[in-house]
Every structure is written in structure tokens, then in C-alpha cells.
Design a protein around this motif. Structure first.
Motif, PDB file in Angstrom:
ATOM      1  N   GLN A   1       0.839  -1.183   0.000  1.00 40.71           N
ATOM      2  CA  GLN A   1       0.000   0.000   0.000  1.00 40.71           C
ATOM      3  C   GLN A   1       0.886   1.250   0.000  1.00 40.71           C
ATOM      4  O   GLN A   1       1.872   1.314   0.732  1.00 40.71           O
ATOM      5  CB  GLN A   1      -0.893   0.003   1.240  1.00 40.71           C
ATOM      6  N   LEU A   2       0.502   2.233  -0.812  1.00 37.10           N
ATOM      7  CA  LEU A   2       1.250   3.487  -0.895  1.00 37.10           C
ATOM      8  C   LEU A   2       0.298   4.641  -0.652  1.00 37.10           C
ATOM      9  O   LEU A   2      -0.735   4.747  -1.323  1.00 37.10           O
ATOM     10  CB  LEU A   2       1.911   3.627  -2.268  1.00 37.10           C
TER      11      LEU A   2
ATOM     12  N   LEU B   1      -1.438   5.504  10.177  1.00 36.23           N
ATOM     13  CA  LEU B   1      -0.298   4.834  10.805  1.00 36.23           C
ATOM     14  C   LEU B   1      -0.629   4.206  12.154  1.00 36.23           C
ATOM     15  O   LEU B   1      -0.226   3.069  12.423  1.00 36.23           O
ATOM     16  CB  LEU B   1       0.870   5.814  10.937  1.00 36.23           C
ATOM     17  N   SER B   2      -1.339   4.911  13.010  1.00 38.45           N
ATOM     18  CA  SER B   2      -1.676   4.346  14.332  1.00 38.45           C
ATOM     19  C   SER B   2      -2.570   3.119  14.220  1.00 38.45           C
ATOM     20  O   SER B   2      -2.293   2.099  14.859  1.00 38.45           O
ATOM     21  CB  SER B   2      -2.314   5.409  15.232  1.00 38.45           C
ATOM     22  N   PRO B   3      -3.646   3.170  13.414  1.00 38.34           N
ATOM     23  CA  PRO B   3      -4.444   1.939  13.261  1.00 38.34           C
ATOM     24  C   PRO B   3      -3.621   0.775  12.698  1.00 38.34           C
ATOM     25  O   PRO B   3      -3.745  -0.357  13.174  1.00 38.34           O
ATOM     26  CB  PRO B   3      -5.558   2.354  12.291  1.00 38.34           C
ATOM     27  N   HIS B   4      -2.779   1.038  11.718  1.00 37.51           N
ATOM     28  CA  HIS B   4      -1.944  -0.017  11.131  1.00 37.51           C
ATOM     29  C   HIS B   4      -1.073  -0.664  12.208  1.00 37.51           C
ATOM     30  O   HIS B   4      -0.957  -1.892  12.282  1.00 37.51           O
ATOM     31  CB  HIS B   4      -1.086   0.561  10.009  1.00 37.51           C
TER      32      HIS B   4
ATOM     33  N   LEU C   1      -5.397  -2.612  13.118  1.00 42.39           N
ATOM     34  CA  LEU C   1      -6.756  -2.215  12.766  1.00 42.39           C
ATOM     35  C   LEU C   1      -6.778  -1.614  11.366  1.00 42.39           C
ATOM     36  O   LEU C   1      -5.791  -1.032  10.913  1.00 42.39           O
ATOM     37  CB  LEU C   1      -7.283  -1.172  13.760  1.00 42.39           C
ATOM     38  N   ILE C   2      -7.906  -1.727  10.700  1.00 38.90           N
ATOM     39  CA  ILE C   2      -8.059  -1.102   9.390  1.00 38.90           C
ATOM     40  C   ILE C   2      -8.125   0.407   9.577  1.00 38.90           C
ATOM     41  O   ILE C   2      -8.895   0.916  10.399  1.00 38.90           O
ATOM     42  CB  ILE C   2      -9.319  -1.619   8.679  1.00 38.90           C
ATOM     43  N   GLY C   3      -7.311   1.112   8.831  1.00 41.06           N
ATOM     44  CA  GLY C   3      -7.359   2.575   8.831  1.00 41.06           C
ATOM     45  C   GLY C   3      -8.165   3.059   7.642  1.00 41.06           C
ATOM     46  O   GLY C   3      -8.152   2.431   6.581  1.00 41.06           O
TER      47      GLY C   3
ATOM     48  N   TYR D   1     -10.515   5.777   1.580  1.00 37.00           N
ATOM     49  CA  TYR D   1      -9.677   4.637   1.241  1.00 37.00           C
ATOM     50  C   TYR D   1      -9.348   3.869   2.514  1.00 37.00           C
ATOM     51  O   TYR D   1      -9.112   4.473   3.558  1.00 37.00           O
ATOM     52  CB  TYR D   1      -8.369   5.085   0.581  1.00 37.00           C
ATOM     53  N   ALA D   2      -9.315   2.552   2.401  1.00 35.98           N
ATOM     54  CA  ALA D   2      -8.979   1.713   3.550  1.00 35.98           C
ATOM     55  C   ALA D   2      -7.514   1.291   3.473  1.00 35.98           C
ATOM     56  O   ALA D   2      -6.970   1.102   2.396  1.00 35.98           O
ATOM     57  CB  ALA D   2      -9.873   0.476   3.585  1.00 35.98           C
ATOM     58  N   VAL D   3      -6.894   1.145   4.637  1.00 38.04           N
ATOM     59  CA  VAL D   3      -5.524   0.656   4.748  1.00 38.04           C
ATOM     60  C   VAL D   3      -5.564  -0.639   5.537  1.00 38.04           C
ATOM     61  O   VAL D   3      -5.996  -0.666   6.689  1.00 38.04           O
ATOM     62  CB  VAL D   3      -4.615   1.694   5.445  1.00 38.04           C
ATOM     63  N   ASP D   4      -5.105  -1.716   4.902  1.00 36.73           N
ATOM     64  CA  ASP D   4      -5.139  -3.053   5.488  1.00 36.73           C
ATOM     65  C   ASP D   4      -3.917  -3.239   6.397  1.00 36.73           C
ATOM     66  O   ASP D   4      -2.778  -3.157   5.915  1.00 36.73           O
ATOM     67  CB  ASP D   4      -5.128  -4.082   4.355  1.00 36.73           C
ATOM     68  N   PRO D   5      -4.124  -3.511   7.675  1.00 37.18           N
ATOM     69  CA  PRO D   5      -2.984  -3.649   8.579  1.00 37.18           C
ATOM     70  C   PRO D   5      -2.150  -4.902   8.355  1.00 37.18           C
ATOM     71  O   PRO D   5      -1.042  -5.010   8.872  1.00 37.18           O
ATOM     72  CB  PRO D   5      -3.641  -3.686   9.960  1.00 37.18           C
TER      73      PRO D   5
END
Length: 197
Positions: free
Chosen positions: A66-67, A92-95, A99-101, A117-121
Motif C-alpha cells: 500500500q502506498l 499509521l496508528s491503526p496499522h 486495525l483497518i485505517g 480509502y482503507a488501509v489493510d494492517p
């Protein structure tokens, strides 16, 4: 006849970025995690975006990386610090906590947050942007990088890229970068300092 490129055809910026990608990739491998976080900071025009794209393309592992570019996060021309804080809180904190950010892109024309947009941890994450390396962010990154380049080169690259849109805001943005450097000394927080001509 040599197959080596002649000096006249050499691209020192590309060479510097290639070496930097190799150095960061080695550090990512040394971390040994399936979902490492790489934080790239540097002043405008230093080469962070090109570096980040090259790093993702040459990622030393399998699967998706992920970028997130902070240019999509900053809330306007006065938003360097607020954008970094937003990225720390919602990306960054959820990752780091598994947790999903979820972050919302900043629409520069509408001056408002837009699609989410979702960020997958569970996946690796590369975040790049000016002002990113604060003490709080450095603690959340597995590999942190400061990208430096001469002022003339940076300004030429930034204005070639964004032209008349950026030109009136160059000094305004640079002043925010100055405050970041004075407050946080990101080059000291970085695991690796990369020089780009």
C-alpha cells in the motif's frame, strides 16, 4: 566495446534512487515482518514520490504494498502539520494496532475531504510526504527515511511537476517545512538518509 552506459547518458537522479531503493529494501528484509511500514520524508521536490513508486515496484516480498502520498492528505496549502497529524491518527496508528485505517482524500479544488480509502494492517505500507518524520511517526515506522536534495534541484523538479499551480505557494509551503525541520530534526529521526542530486 563496452556495454556500460557512457557518462553523457548517465542519470544521476535515477542512479541515486536505484541505490536508495536497494538500501531501503535491505532494511525492510532485515525487519522480517509481513507488514512493515516505511516512512519517507523530505522537502518538496526532493524525490520522495519517485522514490516511493520505485520502492513499491521493487518491493522485496510478495503481494500487495500500500502506498499513501501525503499530497492526497494535506488539507490545503497551509496544511502540512495537520496533514501529517491526520495521517498519523487515521493511517499509521491503526496499522500499528492491527486495525483497518480509513482516510479521506483531500480535494484541492473543492477544499474538502472526498472519497475514502482503507488501509489493510496485514499488508506492507509506504507513506511519503513532507513533514512526515515526527517523533510520533518515527515510533510507528519500521524503516524511516529522510530524502535530501539541493534547493535548486528541488525547486526545478517541483515546479516542472506542478507548474503554475504550485509556483505561488512555494515560499508558503517551504516556511512550513522550515518549521518542521526546526521542531523535529527529521534527518536525525531517520534510519537512513538518502541524497538525491
Amino acid at each position: 566495446m563496452s556495454s556500460a552506459p557512457s557518462r553523457s547518458n548517465a542519470d544521476p537522479v535515477a542512479d541515486a534512487l536505484t541505490a536508495a531503493v536497494a538500501a531501503v529494501s535491505a532494511r525492510v528484509v532485515a525487519v522480517g515482518a509481513a507488514n512493515p511500514v516505511v516512512a519517507l520524508d523530505g522537502r518538496s521536490g526532493a524525490g520522495k514520490s519517485s522514490f516511493a513508486r520505485r520502492l513499491v515496484a521493487a518491493w522485496p516480498g510478495h503481494g500487495c504494498v500500500q502506498l499513501v502520498a501525503l499530497d492526497d492528505v494535506y488539507p490545503g496549502w497551509d496544511g502540512l502539520a495537520d496533514g501529517v497529524d491526520y495521517a498519523r491518527r487515521v493511517i499509521l496508528s491503526p496499522h500499528a494496532r492491527g486495525l483497518i485505517g480509513v482516510w479521506e482524500r483531500w480535494d484541492w479544488e473543492a477544499s474538502a475531504r472526498a472519497e475514502a480509502y482503507a488501509v489493510d494492517p496485514s499488508l506492507p505500507l509506504v507513506v511519503e510526504g513532507s513533514g512526515l518524520l515526527t517523533p510520533e511517526v518515527a515510533r510507528l515506522a519500521d524503516v524511516s527515511v529522510w530524502v535530501e536534495a539541493p534547493l535548486a534541484s528541488r525547486k526545478a523538479r517541483a515546479l516542472d511537476r506542478d507548474g503554475d499551480t504550485y509556483r505561488p505557494h512555494w515560499d508558503r509551503w517551504a516556511a512550513q517545512e522550515d518549521r518542521h525541520l526546526e521542531a523535529h530534526h527529521p534527518e536525525r529521526l531517520a534510519d537512513l538518509v538518502v541524497s538525491v542530486p
